[in-house]
Design a protein around this motif. Sequence first.
Motif, PDB file in Angstrom:
ATOM      1  N   TYR A 289       3.961  65.140  51.537  1.00  0.00           N
ATOM      2  CA  TYR A 289       2.669  65.071  50.859  1.00  0.00           C
ATOM      3  C   TYR A 289       2.532  63.726  50.165  1.00  0.00           C
ATOM      4  O   TYR A 289       3.508  62.996  49.961  1.00  0.00           O
ATOM      5  N   ILE A 290       1.315  63.407  49.801  1.00  0.00           N
ATOM      6  CA  ILE A 290       0.993  62.190  49.049  1.00  0.00           C
ATOM      7  C   ILE A 290       0.029  62.578  47.939  1.00  0.00           C
ATOM      8  O   ILE A 290      -0.906  63.353  48.164  1.00  0.00           O
ATOM      9  N   ILE A 291       0.250  62.065  46.739  1.00  0.00           N
ATOM     10  CA  ILE A 291      -0.671  62.295  45.621  1.00  0.00           C
ATOM     11  C   ILE A 291      -1.352  60.969  45.283  1.00  0.00           C
ATOM     12  O   ILE A 291      -0.689  59.947  45.108  1.00  0.00           O
ATOM     13  N   ILE A 292      -2.681  60.987  45.199  1.00  0.00           N
ATOM     14  CA  ILE A 292      -3.456  59.793  44.865  1.00  0.00           C
ATOM     15  C   ILE A 292      -4.144  59.984  43.514  1.00  0.00           C
ATOM     16  O   ILE A 292      -4.298  61.102  43.039  1.00  0.00           O
ATOM     17  N   ASP A 293      -4.532  58.862  42.906  1.00  0.00           N
ATOM     18  CA  ASP A 293      -5.066  58.892  41.542  1.00  0.00           C
ATOM     19  C   ASP A 293      -6.576  59.069  41.472  1.00  0.00           C
ATOM     20  O   ASP A 293      -7.228  58.613  40.530  1.00  0.00           O
ATOM     21  N   LYS A 294      -7.150  59.722  42.456  1.00  0.00           N
ATOM     22  CA  LYS A 294      -8.587  60.019  42.425  1.00  0.00           C
ATOM     23  C   LYS A 294      -8.777  61.504  42.729  1.00  0.00           C
ATOM     24  O   LYS A 294      -8.053  62.064  43.562  1.00  0.00           O
ATOM     25  N   GLY A 295      -9.752  62.128  42.022  1.00  0.00           N
ATOM     26  CA  GLY A 295      -9.966  63.556  42.198  1.00  0.00           C
ATOM     27  C   GLY A 295     -11.436  63.913  42.279  1.00  0.00           C
ATOM     28  O   GLY A 295     -12.286  63.094  42.664  1.00  0.00           O
ATOM     29  N   GLU A 296     -11.730  65.131  41.857  1.00  0.00           N
ATOM     30  CA  GLU A 296     -13.087  65.656  41.990  1.00  0.00           C
ATOM     31  C   GLU A 296     -14.118  64.852  41.197  1.00  0.00           C
ATOM     32  O   GLU A 296     -15.258  64.687  41.646  1.00  0.00           O
TER      33      GLU A 296
ATOM     34  N   PRO B 110     -11.780  53.791  46.966  1.00  0.00           N
ATOM     35  CA  PRO B 110     -10.417  53.261  46.816  1.00  0.00           C
ATOM     36  C   PRO B 110      -9.562  54.126  45.895  1.00  0.00           C
ATOM     37  O   PRO B 110     -10.061  54.712  44.931  1.00  0.00           O
ATOM     38  N   ALA B 111      -8.278  54.200  46.205  1.00  0.00           N
ATOM     39  CA  ALA B 111      -7.345  54.994  45.403  1.00  0.00           C
ATOM     40  C   ALA B 111      -5.958  54.384  45.541  1.00  0.00           C
ATOM     41  O   ALA B 111      -5.702  53.567  46.436  1.00  0.00           O
TER      42      ALA B 111
ATOM     43  N   VAL C  38      -4.855  52.913  49.202  1.00  0.00           N
ATOM     44  CA  VAL C  38      -5.520  53.644  50.281  1.00  0.00           C
ATOM     45  C   VAL C  38      -7.012  53.747  49.985  1.00  0.00           C
ATOM     46  O   VAL C  38      -7.465  53.387  48.898  1.00  0.00           O
ATOM     47  N   ASN C  39      -7.740  54.254  50.960  1.00  0.00           N
ATOM     48  CA  ASN C  39      -9.167  54.533  50.781  1.00  0.00           C
ATOM     49  C   ASN C  39      -9.471  55.918  51.330  1.00  0.00           C
ATOM     50  O   ASN C  39      -9.000  56.281  52.418  1.00  0.00           O
ATOM     51  N   VAL C  40     -10.244  56.673  50.568  1.00  0.00           N
ATOM     52  CA  VAL C  40     -10.684  57.993  51.010  1.00  0.00           C
ATOM     53  C   VAL C  40     -12.056  57.835  51.667  1.00  0.00           C
ATOM     54  O   VAL C  40     -12.939  57.163  51.126  1.00  0.00           O
ATOM     55  N   ILE C  41     -12.212  58.428  52.847  1.00  0.00           N
ATOM     56  CA  ILE C  41     -13.451  58.283  53.602  1.00  0.00           C
ATOM     57  C   ILE C  41     -14.378  59.458  53.303  1.00  0.00           C
ATOM     58  O   ILE C  41     -14.033  60.616  53.543  1.00  0.00           O
TER      59      ILE C  41
ATOM     60  N   LYS D 264      -5.923  45.630  47.010  1.00  0.00           N
ATOM     61  CA  LYS D 264      -6.885  46.708  47.191  1.00  0.00           C
ATOM     62  C   LYS D 264      -8.099  46.223  47.971  1.00  0.00           C
ATOM     63  O   LYS D 264      -8.618  46.920  48.851  1.00  0.00           O
ATOM     64  N   GLN D 265      -8.565  45.026  47.641  1.00  0.00           N
ATOM     65  CA  GLN D 265      -9.733  44.484  48.328  1.00  0.00           C
ATOM     66  C   GLN D 265      -9.435  44.250  49.802  1.00  0.00           C
ATOM     67  O   GLN D 265     -10.250  44.569  50.677  1.00  0.00           O
ATOM     68  N   LEU D 266      -8.232  43.703  50.096  1.00  0.00           N
ATOM     69  CA  LEU D 266      -7.857  43.442  51.478  1.00  0.00           C
ATOM     70  C   LEU D 266      -7.718  44.737  52.270  1.00  0.00           C
ATOM     71  O   LEU D 266      -8.060  44.794  53.453  1.00  0.00           O
ATOM     72  N   THR D 267      -7.197  45.797  51.611  1.00  0.00           N
ATOM     73  CA  THR D 267      -7.064  47.084  52.293  1.00  0.00           C
ATOM     74  C   THR D 267      -8.429  47.611  52.719  1.00  0.00           C
ATOM     75  O   THR D 267      -8.608  48.054  53.855  1.00  0.00           O
ATOM     76  N   SER D 268      -9.403  47.570  51.805  1.00  0.00           N
ATOM     77  CA  SER D 268     -10.752  48.044  52.131  1.00  0.00           C
ATOM     78  C   SER D 268     -11.385  47.198  53.227  1.00  0.00           C
ATOM     79  O   SER D 268     -11.990  47.723  54.168  1.00  0.00           O
TER      80      SER D 268
END
Length: 283
Positions: free
Chosen positions: A127-134, A113-114, A260-263, A68-72
Amino acid sequence: MDTLLDFIKKYYYWLLFIILEVISMIILFQNNSYQGSVWFTSANTVAGTINGWYTEVISYIQLKDVNKQLTSENIYLQKQVADLRRALDETLTETTPNDKVIADSLKGFKLIPASVVSNSLYKENNYIIIDKGEVDGIKTDMGVVGGGGIVGIVYLTGPHYSLVMPTININSNISCRVRHSNYFGYLQWSGGSVNHAFLNDIPHYAHVKIGDYVETSGYSSVFPSGLFVGKVTKISNAPDGISLQLNVNLGTDFSRLKDVNVIYNTCKPETDTLRVRFNRAGL
């Protein structure tokens, strides 16, 4: 207590044997240098092997956090390289030295990060579902990127999960450009291979060649400019006959996508307000 005493009475000869063996081994190793050195070496070898196993297990467990750290960090580096490349181009074309300093290459953008919990690959509307929301600050129309490049745009949000429309969805339409040029078009996917998409609306007079890099244009509030998209593998005429269509080998491997990372564009609320005011003015 009675059970313990019964156990000792029943197996006392075995316990006595073990105690005597231990005492004899201690006397042997303490009074004989050769046997002592053999024991010390063997004990160190066993301890070293066990420590090695322990280290490998801990390292494997920590791989998820490291990934995760390397992805960011990779996303930040992509943006920094794009900004530095643009600054270098400006320096080479100007008659006076470029005095701009790239102090903060991602100014105005924040990464959330997600992890991918579900995705589809073999549909037209993937589609893709990620583990972060509102509750994590995710909103619709936020860009999503991975270590290999852009992934897609947030389409739906829930309290704790969000659905992302990836670039491998027939409804995806992302503004991109050919690196080292100002020619931009729209990245679209027509089905089939999840490794390729098409960049349309590139003019015929654009100097494009196979192997050129495709990156985000920055002409929207979703993605900053300079994020890697893929490489040009084929150049052909677009169906409309008036522009080029570039076959792009996508940098993101959707079959192995995990982190992944949400911008989040901190300037987006202001730009959205300006658009609303413009529309209300009826201009």
